[in-house]
Design a protein around this motif. Structure first.
Motif, PDB file in Angstrom:
ATOM      1  N   ALA A 255     -27.804 -12.697  25.927  1.00 48.99           N
ATOM      2  CA  ALA A 255     -28.708 -13.819  25.637  1.00 48.99           C
ATOM      3  C   ALA A 255     -28.569 -14.158  24.164  1.00 48.99           C
ATOM      4  CB  ALA A 255     -30.130 -13.415  25.939  1.00 48.99           C
ATOM      5  N   VAL A 256     -28.732 -15.440  23.800  1.00 47.62           N
ATOM      6  CA  VAL A 256     -28.560 -15.809  22.394  1.00 47.62           C
ATOM      7  C   VAL A 256     -29.895 -16.289  21.807  1.00 47.62           C
ATOM      8  CG1 VAL A 256     -26.137 -16.385  22.414  1.00 47.62           C
ATOM      9  CG2 VAL A 256     -27.808 -18.087  23.108  1.00 47.62           C
ATOM     10  N   LEU A 257     -29.970 -16.168  20.507  1.00 46.14           N
ATOM     11  CA  LEU A 257     -31.146 -16.624  19.769  1.00 46.14           C
ATOM     12  C   LEU A 257     -30.709 -17.828  18.945  1.00 46.14           C
ATOM     13  CD1 LEU A 257     -34.037 -16.099  18.666  1.00 46.14           C
ATOM     14  CD2 LEU A 257     -33.030 -14.631  16.956  1.00 46.14           C
ATOM     15  N   LEU A 258     -31.410 -18.933  19.093  1.00 43.52           N
ATOM     16  CA  LEU A 258     -31.058 -20.121  18.314  1.00 43.52           C
ATOM     17  C   LEU A 258     -32.194 -20.483  17.388  1.00 43.52           C
ATOM     18  CD1 LEU A 258     -30.270 -20.750  21.569  1.00 43.52           C
ATOM     19  CD2 LEU A 258     -28.933 -22.482  20.393  1.00 43.52           C
ATOM     20  N   ARG A 259     -31.842 -21.219  16.326  1.00 42.72           N
ATOM     21  CA  ARG A 259     -32.897 -21.691  15.439  1.00 42.72           C
ATOM     22  C   ARG A 259     -32.666 -23.160  15.156  1.00 42.72           C
ATOM     23  NH1 ARG A 259     -32.875 -18.949   9.813  1.00 42.72           N
ATOM     24  NH2 ARG A 259     -34.088 -20.789   9.282  1.00 42.72           N
ATOM     25  N   SER A 260     -33.746 -23.891  14.984  1.00 51.06           N
ATOM     26  CA  SER A 260     -33.614 -25.302  14.597  1.00 51.06           C
ATOM     27  C   SER A 260     -34.947 -25.728  14.025  1.00 51.06           C
ATOM     28  CB  SER A 260     -33.306 -26.151  15.818  1.00 51.06           C
ATOM     29  OG  SER A 260     -34.485 -26.299  16.589  1.00 51.06           O
ATOM     30  N   ALA A 261     -34.970 -26.948  13.503  1.00 49.82           N
ATOM     31  CA  ALA A 261     -36.255 -27.483  13.063  1.00 49.82           C
ATOM     32  C   ALA A 261     -36.939 -28.118  14.260  1.00 49.82           C
ATOM     33  CB  ALA A 261     -36.031 -28.517  11.982  1.00 49.82           C
TER      34      ALA A 261
ATOM     35  N   GLY B   5     -33.010 -11.040  29.073  1.00 47.80           N
ATOM     36  CA  GLY B   5     -31.853 -11.829  29.413  1.00 47.80           C
ATOM     37  C   GLY B   5     -32.010 -13.328  29.283  1.00 47.80           C
ATOM     38  N   SER B   6     -33.151 -13.811  28.805  1.00 47.12           N
ATOM     39  CA  SER B   6     -33.273 -15.251  28.592  1.00 47.12           C
ATOM     40  C   SER B   6     -32.900 -15.559  27.154  1.00 47.12           C
ATOM     41  CB  SER B   6     -34.710 -15.701  28.800  1.00 47.12           C
ATOM     42  OG  SER B   6     -35.127 -15.369  30.088  1.00 47.12           O
ATOM     43  N   SER B   7     -32.288 -16.707  26.933  1.00 42.16           N
ATOM     44  CA  SER B   7     -32.048 -17.125  25.559  1.00 42.16           C
ATOM     45  C   SER B   7     -33.317 -17.776  25.011  1.00 42.16           C
ATOM     46  CB  SER B   7     -30.910 -18.133  25.493  1.00 42.16           C
ATOM     47  OG  SER B   7     -29.711 -17.481  25.827  1.00 42.16           O
ATOM     48  N   VAL B   8     -33.409 -17.771  23.719  1.00 44.03           N
ATOM     49  CA  VAL B   8     -34.609 -18.359  23.112  1.00 44.03           C
ATOM     50  C   VAL B   8     -34.191 -19.245  21.960  1.00 44.03           C
ATOM     51  CG1 VAL B   8     -36.778 -17.910  21.945  1.00 44.03           C
ATOM     52  CG2 VAL B   8     -35.973 -16.334  23.679  1.00 44.03           C
ATOM     53  N   MET B   9     -34.821 -20.416  21.881  1.00 42.66           N
ATOM     54  CA  MET B   9     -34.577 -21.280  20.728  1.00 42.66           C
ATOM     55  C   MET B   9     -35.904 -21.428  19.981  1.00 42.66           C
ATOM     56  SD  MET B   9     -33.099 -25.076  20.792  1.00 42.66           S
ATOM     57  CE  MET B   9     -34.197 -26.385  20.400  1.00 42.66           C
TER      58      MET B   9
ATOM     59  N   LEU C 284     -33.536 -20.538  29.192  1.00 44.85           N
ATOM     60  CA  LEU C 284     -33.720 -20.800  27.765  1.00 44.85           C
ATOM     61  C   LEU C 284     -35.181 -21.134  27.538  1.00 44.85           C
ATOM     62  CD1 LEU C 284     -32.733 -21.464  24.909  1.00 44.85           C
ATOM     63  CD2 LEU C 284     -32.253 -23.762  25.676  1.00 44.85           C
ATOM     64  N   TYR C 285     -35.797 -20.396  26.671  1.00 46.26           N
ATOM     65  CA  TYR C 285     -37.169 -20.734  26.294  1.00 46.26           C
ATOM     66  C   TYR C 285     -37.135 -21.397  24.936  1.00 46.26           C
ATOM     67  CZ  TYR C 285     -39.053 -17.906  30.070  1.00 46.26           C
ATOM     68  OH  TYR C 285     -39.391 -17.423  31.291  1.00 46.26           O
TER      69      TYR C 285
END
Length: 1915
Positions: free
Chosen positions: A1199-1205, A1462-1466, A1375-1376
């Motif tokens: 699962a990946v961790l993303l960041r954004s504004a 196992g969920s990705s999160v942004m 994806l959350y």
């Protein structure tokens, strides 16, 4: 004797003067016609007869009667009794009047003819006496005679009335003739008789029943309120519809004010025409008819009492001071006992039978008795505060208010102050002051009943009895003969009142007849012998003196006797010249002098050292005495209520020192700075008391000459001045004229000589030492140097400063005359006032006025000489200024300024919590380019050799404010500064008086320049090592031009529109970074060409980047992000160039020129399938262009961790709302939102779990991939997520169709049980909706199940049938998106999307900023407070800092859970650079053990905080531009969160807590460049980013904090955490409840010995300096090696290091002694650890981790539940191989074999030297449990060894038998093994400690004891 009535009038309606229906009255007749000489006729009576206006009425009204009061010009009251009746008007009169009116008016009158009209007519009596009933009877009689047409001529009746004479007051003992006096029967000659009873004592008011009535109408509280208002001079207005009641109420109010008399406007009945009187500015008591209520509404400052409604209305702007407690309470109790006696027994089961209140007239007197009793207590002892200043020709008396208040300890009391200042009290003093006069009830009460009243204070029943006695006396006074109350007065007959036939008009009376009566009576009076009433004068008793009565209330200082002893000793030492002793006592004395007793003691003690008005001291004695005087005066108020300034006044002119030949300096020149000397009242009181003493002396002499023989009879008690005066007054009439004149003259000259004396004294204290300074006209006590009153002045400051003051050319004369003039004016005012009051003759007064300027001038001349000499004194010894040690490259900006460091609200250093008072300290403040430093020594001589240091980096200054400070040592106000820093330090300084105020100003300016430089290049990190210029010029050549140009080029291109250009360089060969010189001038000539390019996205990286840029790129690749991406397997550069399709992600260079997003790094991880063009479009939807990028991947679940504004507002709508009708042609807005969806979809499809499951519809694939990767512990954890989310979002409203109610209920229940680790709700949990669960519409069948599943219930289908699979597929989003709730309002979820939005409330920057301010105030308060609402914990809670941490941690834990399942999160919150950064970095720290090492944490901070553009400069307000935005510690909040996690998992982190504190300090200190600037782009622009690698020229100046930490870490283990023993792949889940969070020590700790310990070089240097100074040979005997550790002074880690550090240090020093090269501490440590690991053979289950801290055997379960090891809490041990005793909390661990099996395990394998062996339980050191150990008794080696187990080869410890003293049976202690008999315990006592053992049974124990004993005896 007095006339009963002065005038009789008939007033009637005036028909001629009607104005628009407003009638007027006119006097028809008055008798006598000419005024009496002693009482002139009052004006305006017509108005008062009809207060509501004269009107005609259609019906006859009943006759009325009331008494109005008029006050004449001599303020004598006239009582006007008005008797009004109504007469019919005959038609003719009315018509005549109207006709004459109609001539003026044009229209004819319309008069109703038929109706009869009645006009009022009043009979009025005017009298000086107030006999309401008698007046009612007399006027009623006259009316009766007229109505009933009796035979008596009216003239006779009126004549008799006017000639009736009665006595004013009866005698004191009613004898027979007296009885005639006080009882006068009068008759008016109409067959009537009345008895008039005159009061016995006319000084007591007569109240009838008016007081009782008043209380009945208004109630107790209201009347007390009016009473206080009247006494404190407020305006009071009574309203009632009855006139007589108004008069009665006013009379009642005045009666309870006795013995004070009301002296303002008093109009019980105010006519309507005079209502404007109510807006007068003076106080009044006025009554008005309720008819005019509306007109009283707009009065803003009038208290309105409505008698009919029983209310008292107090306007908002009026504050009535209440009676002081406890008087108020006691008065209320007594009044309720009188008015409502049943109240007391209301609750009793058997109430007494009769508790009726007394009759009204008795009740009236009882109430007045209460008020008499109240006044006796209020004014008790007032006669002792009267100053008699003249006795002849008549007494002149003044009241000493300050002394009275001081002795009563009521100085703070508002009520008494106002009463004493009021007019009524002034009248009271002049009336009751004279010592020789007739006395009354009150005098007796205040003189003789004091003791009795004091006993009654506590017992209301005793008081009640007293009140009843008083009431009896008052009643007796009003009704001396109650038996003889007979009246015979005719009333008009019934029929005459009711007849409606036209009555005869009231006839005109015959003037002559009446006048004859009057003349006849007057003649008779003249011939009669004069009635001489003997006035009984006597001496007025004074009662007991005040001092004795009040000591109970006076605030008694605790252990005051001890304090007085200190004061006495100190003074003795001073005069015996034992200066060192005196110096030690001084601080204690100055503290003691806060108390009154000590101050009085001081004046008495000093008095004893004065001989013949003079005491000459040497310099130091003089200094101390002056200092004590100043301290004493400092707390005196300007009133000087305790008379302390008065006692010091003679002393300040007595103590002096010789300055030179014939020049003497007196103490007064050094104690001038006190308010009290400039207060006129103080001087008056002083003057009067002195005059009184002299006049007393004057008459005592004459007494002594006359009669020596009286001495015996006087009983030894001193005769007070008042007694003397009373005696003199008694003798006065017997003296001859000459004697009288002589006495008057003597007194007058006494006063005159005192006035001269005082003119001198005042000039002493008002003229400053240096008269060129204008002291009197100056508002504050600062600003001038020498005239400031204290010892420093007396020794004055030598040197240029003092000189510079005097050279203010040319103005000296003007200025000094200015001071002189103002002093002369002040003294003249004083002299005028006191001389006029005390009757000094005019000639004498003129003489004084001519003398005063001369006195002042002479004094100025003597002062000039003194001033000159005092300057020559050697300056006082002040502590030497200590220089601070500076960092390399740090330079002083301003040299030392002498200051005092004053204690703030932290109590540790002030000695309040025990320990010595380190503050206040005296030293200097230094301003360097980097820090603000205070160094000095404590002022307390007992800790004088300690050095106090406080400092903070100038860049961390958050608030600076000016304060004025009073130093405890030298009593004068200093100007000071309070400086607060965000490193949790507060420096509160007061500038020493040698620091000129303009210098202080310069200091502030410099500080501001350094704190907010124009540009970030002005900060210390950039200027370090350059010359200490204040402002950095921007044009200076930069050291590394090459970098400069390179970065310029990057930047230029970035500044153009979205990247069409790129930069090429010609003629550039990159030099190697390592050996590049610092100035590369040849690079300056680089040419730059910019060429247009096609579309960038079509180019690959290698083709885009020309050689020039490759240099940059190689650096970019070296940056933290890239290293981390490679570690995580998120793609390498080569990888992304070949576009290998199998990798889901690639490194995109779209932002390499920082054109897409300025605040992102150059390389970003994006999904493989998304081309760069898309990215350029997507980024516009997000704030600051910060589009979602990947920053971490879970290596297990992928699962990946993303960041954004957050999204732009318009984007949100398009993105989350599903369009209602999908249009065929997507609009522009839609297209971007489609691309966004595509982007998210790409991320989702990159997840293996998705790609596998998307192929098949069943979920078997998904379950297999997901479930197989997650281990068993994961299964346990899954339920948490639902609960976590619920808490993070707060599900208050549920979405219809998502959960059924029941399911929700269950969820809620479960959470509380099954989630120990889930954070509790924040105090106000953010509320939000639980986003829909995929496709909720189709799931209706399984709805209840959804809730239960999320809540962690088992699914109803355990077989894993389709429903579960379908459910799972639906339940978990791939994806959350964590979004800001405020932005996601109205977003509707699409049922087919695979992502889900979790709306949460985030704390915005403003909240953090305000919370931090409050946190600083809580941790470092500026002043200590006793307010319970300001306690530390309360302030901490108010700051809400913990709640913010809780919120951040809570969200982070939620994200960790989601990633782990196992969920990705942004995470897309706010602008993506504050909260987002915190959450993302915490998530990585919790999920990935790598980030918990040194390298990892550095990488994490560099990647997430620095590269991803957290705005350090902006949030830290580092430059002038960002000053307004203020300091917002987002990074500090993150570090605090890490600290909280570190506390809960101390074994998971390679770095220690100190490392976090170090970063917290240096991220604001600006010492390093690491945390400057807002993004990589800015760093490149300045050329900061890549130089760290290359530049190694000046190794001592570190540019990067990381390099610094690395270097330091090599030298010392300060950053290393010895408990570090990580689990593999452990995911941390900390508790986040507020109750689990601790306040970080960083906020609280302080080290005064060396300042903050985060600049490591300074520590080493200070120690070296200390070692270099050689110790003087100490002859005082052996020195103790013990060192006392003060928590706020010493650095604990240094003074009390932990065991391992200590051992490593010892090792190093031993190696140094042996001359070996010492190896690095890390190598030593690792060696130890490895040897330990190999040797440990754990006999427990394999679940044990083998990498635990040495052998401390703590299992994984124990640790994850948070075993809590303190930072340096590791106890000492026998050797570095730490046995279990030494590890801090080893507890028996689950999973170890039980003891019984242990016993059977052991077979003895080896018999070497083992005399006796076996297993024993041994108790560990303090707080450690009992452990089974294998013990071996070795006779040959004479020791008792013990091993961990039987097989163990490594000995765990040795007990030398030589040290054993005894072996004795013991008792079981706490934690001993269970089920073992008591006899099995025994103790082994050695010289060092006692060992407690326990054998298997008593037999075994006995064996052991015997064996050991035999060994001992053998030895």
């Amino acid at each position: 004797m007095a006339r009963l009535a002065d005038y009789f009038l008939v007033v009637t309606y005036d028909l001629d003067k009607r104005v628009e229906g407003e009638g007027q009255g006119r006097i028809l007749q008055r008798f006598p016609e000419k005024d009496w000489e002693d009482s002139p006729f009052p004006q305006g009576i017509e108005l008062f007869c009809q207060p509501s206006g004269w009107q005609l009425v259609p019906e006859r009204q009943p006759a009325s009667f009331f008494v109005a009061v008029l006050t004449d010009i001599n303020s004598d009251r006239n009582y006007c009794a008005c008797f009004t009746f109504w007469e019919g008007l005959d038609r003719l009169q009315l018509q005549k009047a109207e006709a004459s009116e109609a001539d003026e008016v044009d229209e004819a009158p319309a008069v109703v003819q038929s109706a009869q009209v009645f006009a009022p007519k009043s009979l009025v009596l005017v009298s000086r006496l107030d006999y309401t009933e008698v007046f009612r009877n007399c006027l009623g009689l006259i009316y009766t005679v007229h109505v009933d047409s009796l035979s008596v001529p009216l003239e006779t009746v009126v004549g008799n009335l006017l000639t009736c004479i009665i006595p004013i007051a009866g005698g004191s003992q009613p004898g027979q003739e007296e009885r005639e006096e006080s009882l006068r029967t009068i008759t008016l000659g109409a067959g009537d008789r009345q008895v008039i009873q005159t009061p016995i004592d006319d000084s007591l008011p007569v109240s009838g029943t008016s007081v009782a009535q008043l209380f009945r109408q208004l109630g107790i509280i209201n009347v007390l309120c009016l009473f206080c208002a009247a006494l404190t001079e407020h305006k009071i207005l009574f309203l009632s519809s009855s006139y007589q009641r108004l008069t009665d109420a006013c009379r009642g109010l005045l009666a309870i004010m006795f013995p004070l008399k009301y002296s303002f406007t008093y109009v019980p009945i105010l006519p309507g025409k005079l209502l404007e009187v109510l807006s007068t500015p003076t106080p009044f008591i006025i009554g008005v008819n309720s008819f005019f209520r509306s007109e009283t509404q707009e009065l803003l400052d009038v208290i309105i009492a409505d008698l009919d409604g029983g209310t008292v209305t107090i306007p908002e702007c009026v504050h009535i001071s209440p009676l002081p407690e406890p008087l108020l309470q006691q008065t209320q109790t007594l009044l309720s006992m009188i008015l409502d006696p049943e109240l007391e027994f209301a609750d009793q089961a058997f109430p007494p039978p009769s508790t009726q209140p007394s009759a009204l007239k008795i009740q009236d007197k009882e109430i007045r008795g209460v008020f008499l009793w109240l006044f006796a207590r209020l004014f008790q002892g007032y006669r002792w505060c009267l100053h008699i200043i003249r006795i002849h020709p008549e007494p002149v008396i003044r009241f000493h208010k300050a002394a009275f208040l001081g002795q009563r300890a009521l100085t703070e009391d508002d009520f008494l102050m106002k009463v004493l200042d009021g007019m009524a009290f002034a009248g009271f003093v002049s009336e009751r002051g004279p010592p020789y006069r007739a006395t009354d009830l009150f005098d007796d009460l205040i003189a003789n009943q004091v003791e009795r009243i004091r006993q009654e204070e506590t017992c209301p029943h005793k008081a009640m009895n007293h009140v009843k006695e008083l009431a009896e006396q008052l009643f007796k006074n009003e009704n001396p003969y109650p038996a003889v109350a007979m009246h015979k007065v005719q009333r008009p007959s019934e029929n005459s009142q009711t007849t409606t036939q036209n009555q005869t008009q009231f006839p005109g009376l015959d003037d002559v007849a009446v006048q004859l009566f009057i003349d006849h009576a007057a003649a008779k009076l003249r011939t009669a012998p004069p009635v001489v009433k003997v006035e009984l004068k006597g001496m007025v008793p004074s009662g007991p003196p005040l001092g004795d009565t009040v000591d109970r209330n006076g605030s008694v200082m605790a252990n005051s006797a001890r304090r007085l002893e200190v004061v006495r000793n100190c003074i003795t030492y001073i005069f015996e010249n034992k200066m060192l002793e005196a110096k030690k006592l001084m601080p204690a004395v100055l503290r003691a002098l806060k108390g009154r007793a000590a101050r009085i003691c001081l004046t008495q003690e000093l008095n004893q050292h004065v001989l013949q008005n003079r005491a000459v001291l040497d310099d130091q004695q003089f200094d101390y005495i002056v200092r004590m005087m100043n301290c004493t005066l400092q707390d005196c108020s300007h009133m000087d209520e305790h008379g302390i300034a008065a006692n010091l006044l003679p002393l300040v002119t007595a103590f002096c020192r010789k300055l030179g030949a014939g020049i003497t300096q007196f103490a007064y020149s050094c104690v001038q700075e006190h308010m009290v000397w400039t207060t006129m009242q103080f001087w008056e009181a002083m003057f009067y008391s002195d005059v009184q003493n002299h006049i007393r002396a004057l008459y005592l002499e004459t007494e002594d000459n006359n009669s020596e023989q009286q001495d015996g009879s006087a009983g030894g008690r001193e005769i007070s001045a008042l007694d003397l005066a009373s005696e003199q007054n008694r003798l006065w009439p017997t003296l001859s004229k000459e004697m009288q004149a002589e006495r008057v003259q003597k007194e007058e000259s006494t006063v005159f000589s005192q006035a001269i004396h005082y003119a001198n004294r005042m000039s002493y204290l008002l003229l400053p030492l240096d008269t060129s300074k204008n002291r009197l006209l100056r508002s504050s006590g600062l600003g001038d140097v020498e005239s400031v009153s204290n010892s420093y002045v007396t020794n004055s400051i030598a040197g240029s400063m003092a000189e510079s003051y005097d050279t203010e050319s040319g103005f000296e004369d003007a200025e000094s005359s200015d001071v002189a003039n103002s002093v002369v004016r002040f003294i003249n005012r004083f002299v005028d006032k006191v001389c006029n009051e005390s009757g000094v003759t005019n000639e004498h007064l003129k003489a004084l006025h001519t003398m005063i300027p001369d006195i002042v001038q002479m004094h100025i001349e003597t002062l000039d000489a003194v001033h000159r000499e005092s300057k020559r004194l050697p300056p006082i010894q002040k502590p030497k200024l200590l220089r601070p040690t500076l960092l390399p490259g740090e330079e002083l900006v301003m040299d030392a300024m002498r200051v005092h460091l004053i204690p703030d609200g932290r109590e540790e250093a002030t000695g309040l919590m025990g320990g010595p008072p380190l503050l206040p300290a005296e030293g200097a403040i230094f301003l360097t380019t980097y820090r603000l430093i205070f160094r000095g020594t404590p002022t307390d001589p007992l800790v004088g050799e300690q050095v106090v240091t406080r400092s903070f980096p100038i860049a961390s200054l958050t608030k600076e404010k000016r304060i004025s400070v009073t130093l405890p040592m030298d009593q004068f106000v200093q100007e000071g500064l309070q400086l607060r820093s965000c490193t949790f330090q507060l420096i509160k300084i007061a500038f020493d008086e040698e620091v000129a105020s303009d210098l202080a100003e310069v200091f502030r300016k410099h500080m501001h320049k350094l704190r907010y430089p124009q540009h970030v290049q002005g900060t210390f990190a950039f200027t370090v090592g350059q010359c200490g210029k204040l402002a950095v010029e921007h044009k200076t050549k930069d050291k590394n031009q090459s970098l400069k140009t390179l970065s310029k080029n990057l930047v230029k291109s970035a500044k153009r529109t979205i990247g069409r250009q790129y930069v090429t360089r010609k003629k550039y060969s990159p030099p190697t970074w390592e050996n590049r010189s610092s100035f590369q001038s040849e690079l300056d000539e680089d040419e730059i060409s910019v060429s247009e390019e096609v579309d960038q996205s079509s180019l690959t990286l290698s083709s885009t980047i020309r050689s020039s840029d490759r240099q940059t790129m190689s650096n970019v690749v070296e940056r933290a992000c890239c290293r981390d991406y490679q570690r995580l397997g998120l793609g390498t550069l080569s990888n992304s160039l070949t576009r290998s399709k199998n990798e889901p992600f690639r490194i995109s260079t779209v932002n390499r020129m920082y054109t897409v997003c300025r605040s992102y790094p150059g390389l970003l991880i994006v999904p493989q399938s998304i081309p760069d063009t898309t990215i350029q479009r997507i980024c516009r939807c997000y704030r600051q262009n910060r589009f979602p990028v990947v920053c971490w991947r879970n290596s297990r679940t992928k699962a990946v961790l993303l960041r954004s504004a957050g999204l732009h507002a318009k984007g949100v709508v398009g993105f989350f709302k599903s369009p209602n009708a999908p249009s065929s042609v997507p609009s522009q807005a839609d297209s971007t939102s489609l691309e966004q969806e595509k982007y998210l979809q790409a991320i989702i499809s990159s997840m293996p779990s998705y790609s596998e499951s998307s192929g098949r519809n069943t979920l078997s694939g998904f379950t297999s991939t997901h479930m197989s990767t997650s281990d068993s512990s994961d299964k346990l954890r899954q339920p948490k997520i639902g609960a976590l989310m619920k808490q993070v979002m707060g599900t208050k409203e549920d979405v219809p169709g998502t959960f059924s109610r029941g399911a929700l209920g269950q969820r809620a229940k479960v959470i509380s049980l099954s989630q120990p680790k889930v954070s509790g709700k924040a105090r106000n949990p953010p509320r939000g909706k639980w986003g829909s669960i995929r496709g909720s519409g189709r799931l209706s069948a399984y709805n209840p199940d959804v809730g239960t599943r999320l809540a962690g219930k088992e699914s109803p289908q355990p077989n894993g049938g389709p429903s579960e699979a379908l459910f799972l597929r639906q339940q978990k989003a791939y994806l959350y998106i964590i979004g800001d709730k405020a932005q996601l309002k109205g977003g509707k979820q699409d049922s087919f999307q695979q992502w889900e939005v979790v709306p949460i409330e985030v704390c915005d920057v403003r909240q953090v900023k305000n919370s931090f301010k409050k946190l600083m105030k809580a941790c470092v308060p500026s002043t200590s407070t006793t307010d319970p609402n300001m306690s530390f914990l309360r302030c901490l809670e108010d700051s809400e800092w913990m709640a913010l941490l809780h919120r951040v941690l809570q969200v982070s834990v939620l994200v960790v859970e989601l990633l782990d399942t196992g969920s990705s999160v942004m995470v897309s919150l706010e602008d993506g650079w504050d909260v987002t950064t915190q959450v993302v970095s915490l998530v990585q720290l919790l999920s990935d053990p790598y980030y918990r090492t040194f390298d990892g944490f550095r990488l994490l901070v560099e990647k997430e905080w620095l590269s991803f553009g957290h705005r350090f400069s902006h949030r830290g307000a580092q430059t002038l531009g960002s000053q307004s935005s203020g300091f917002t510690p987002v990074f500090l909040q993150f570090l605090d969160c890490v600290h909280q996690i570190h506390l809960q998992f101390p074994m998971e982190f390679e770095f220690s807590q100190y490392y976090l504190k170090f970063l917290a300090y240096h991220y604001v200190s600006n010492r390093f460049r690491t945390f400057l600037l807002d993004s990589d782009y800015e760093r490149i622009e300045l050329g900061v980013l890549y130089e760290e690698k290359g530049e190694r020229k000046s190794p001592q100046v570190c540019k990067s904090v990381w390099d610094y930490i690395d270097r330091l870490n090599k030298k010392t283990p300060i950053f290393y955490n010895y408990m570090f023993s990580p689990e593999d792949e452990e995911v941390l889940r900390p508790y986040t409840f507020i109750s689990n969070l601790k306040v970080w020590e960083f906020y609280m700790e302080e080290t005064l010995s060396e300042g903050p310990s985060y600049d490591w070089e300074l520590r080493g240097r200070q120690e070296r300096i200390a070692e270099e100074t050689p110790e003087k040979p100490d002859s005082s005997g052996p020195k103790s090696h013990r060192h006392i550790v003060w928590p706020c002074y010493d650095s604990l880690s240094k003074v009390v290091p932990d065991a391992i550090t200590k051992l490593l240090q010892d090792l190093q020093s031993l190696e140094a002694e042996l001359g070996q090269t010492s190896e690095k501490w890390k190598d030593t440590w690792d060696k130890m650890k490895n040897s330990q690991k190999t040797e440990i053979k754990l006999e427990s289950k394999p679940s044990f981790s083998s990498s635990l801290l040495m052998s401390s055997n703590l299992s994984h379960q124990r640790r994850s539940q948070g075993v809590y090891l303190q930072e340096s809490g590791v106890g000492s041990s026998i050797n570095l191989a730490m046995d279990c005793e030494a590890s801090a909390t080893s507890t028996p661990v689950a999973g170890r074999p039980s003891t019984s099996t242990l016993y059977s395990q052991f077979q003895s394998t080896e018999s070497e030297n083992r005399s006796f062996e076996g297993i024993l339980f041994k108790k560990g050191a303090l707080l450690k449990p009992w452990k089974p150990r294998w013990f071996v008794l070795d006779k040959t080696k004479h020791q008792l060894r013990y091993y961990e187990t039987r097989q163990d080869k490594e000995c765990k410890g040795v007990i030398e038998l030589a040290d054993v003293e005894s072996v004795i049976p013991g008792t079981p202690t706490m934690g001993a093994p269970k089920n073992i008999e008591e006899k099995a315990f025994f103790d082994l006592k050695t010289t060092k400690r006692v060992y407690n053992f326990c054998a298997q049974d008593s037999l075994n124990a006995q064996l052991w004891m015997d064996s050991v004993q035999s060994c001992l005896s053998d030895a």
